[in-house]
Design a protein around this motif. Structure first.
Motif, PDB file in Angstrom:
ATOM      1  N   ARG A 182       0.874  -1.172   0.000  1.00 15.57           N
ATOM      2  CA  ARG A 182       0.000   0.000   0.000  1.00 15.57           C
ATOM      3  C   ARG A 182       0.907   1.216   0.000  1.00 15.57           C
ATOM      4  O   ARG A 182       1.958   1.211   0.612  1.00 15.57           O
TER       5      ARG A 182
ATOM      6  N   VAL B 299      -2.789  -2.706   5.303  1.00 15.30           N
ATOM      7  CA  VAL B 299      -2.035  -3.628   4.453  1.00 15.30           C
ATOM      8  C   VAL B 299      -1.813  -4.964   5.167  1.00 15.30           C
ATOM      9  O   VAL B 299      -1.810  -6.018   4.520  1.00 15.30           O
TER      10      VAL B 299
ATOM     11  N   GLU C 100      -5.060  -6.782   4.723  1.00 18.56           N
ATOM     12  CA  GLU C 100      -5.125  -7.304   3.356  1.00 18.56           C
ATOM     13  C   GLU C 100      -4.325  -8.597   3.251  1.00 18.56           C
ATOM     14  O   GLU C 100      -4.791  -9.576   2.661  1.00 18.56           O
TER      15      GLU C 100
END
Length: 120
Positions: A29, A46, A49
């Protein structure tokens, strides 16, 4: 020390991991210092994710127990001091649970997980 390889990142900084530890990138990111949210928020997103979970589930351990994010933010993206810029150049790496997290001074945040070495 880390070096880029075809299989990701090979790291021998951790003496318990052995010289054949390979990391594969699982998320990234870009952090905009003038955008919405702080560096902590960007790192949590992130990691979430990479884990495949919502950011609200990234809480154990709290990120502040692992790394001093405000210090990174100040060093890399802090305000100018008179004529001199406080913006640092470099990369900070830390381990959060099973992930290796890299925060770069250009704003990129990258998350890696351990992977099996690729056979050549």
């Amino acid at each position: 020390m880390s070096e880029k390889t075809n299989g990701g990142i090979k790291s021998d900084d951790d003496p318990t991991s052995g010289a054949d530890t390979h990391w594969s990138q699982v998320g990234q990111r870009h952090y905009e210092p003038d955008g919405r949210g702080g560096l902590t928020t960007a790192i949590v997103y992130v990691i979430a994710e990479a884990k495949g979970v919502s950011p609200s589930e990234v809480k154990s351990p709290p990120l502040y127990e692992t790394v001093d994010v405000p210090a990174i933010e100040d060093a890399f993206f802090g305000p100018n001091m008179g004529e001199k810029s406080r913006q640092g150049v470099g990369t900070v790496e830390f381990q959060y649970t099973e992930f290796l997290v890299k925060v770069k001074s250009d704003g990129w945040i990258q998350v890696y997980e351990l992977s099996e070495p690729q056979q050549v």
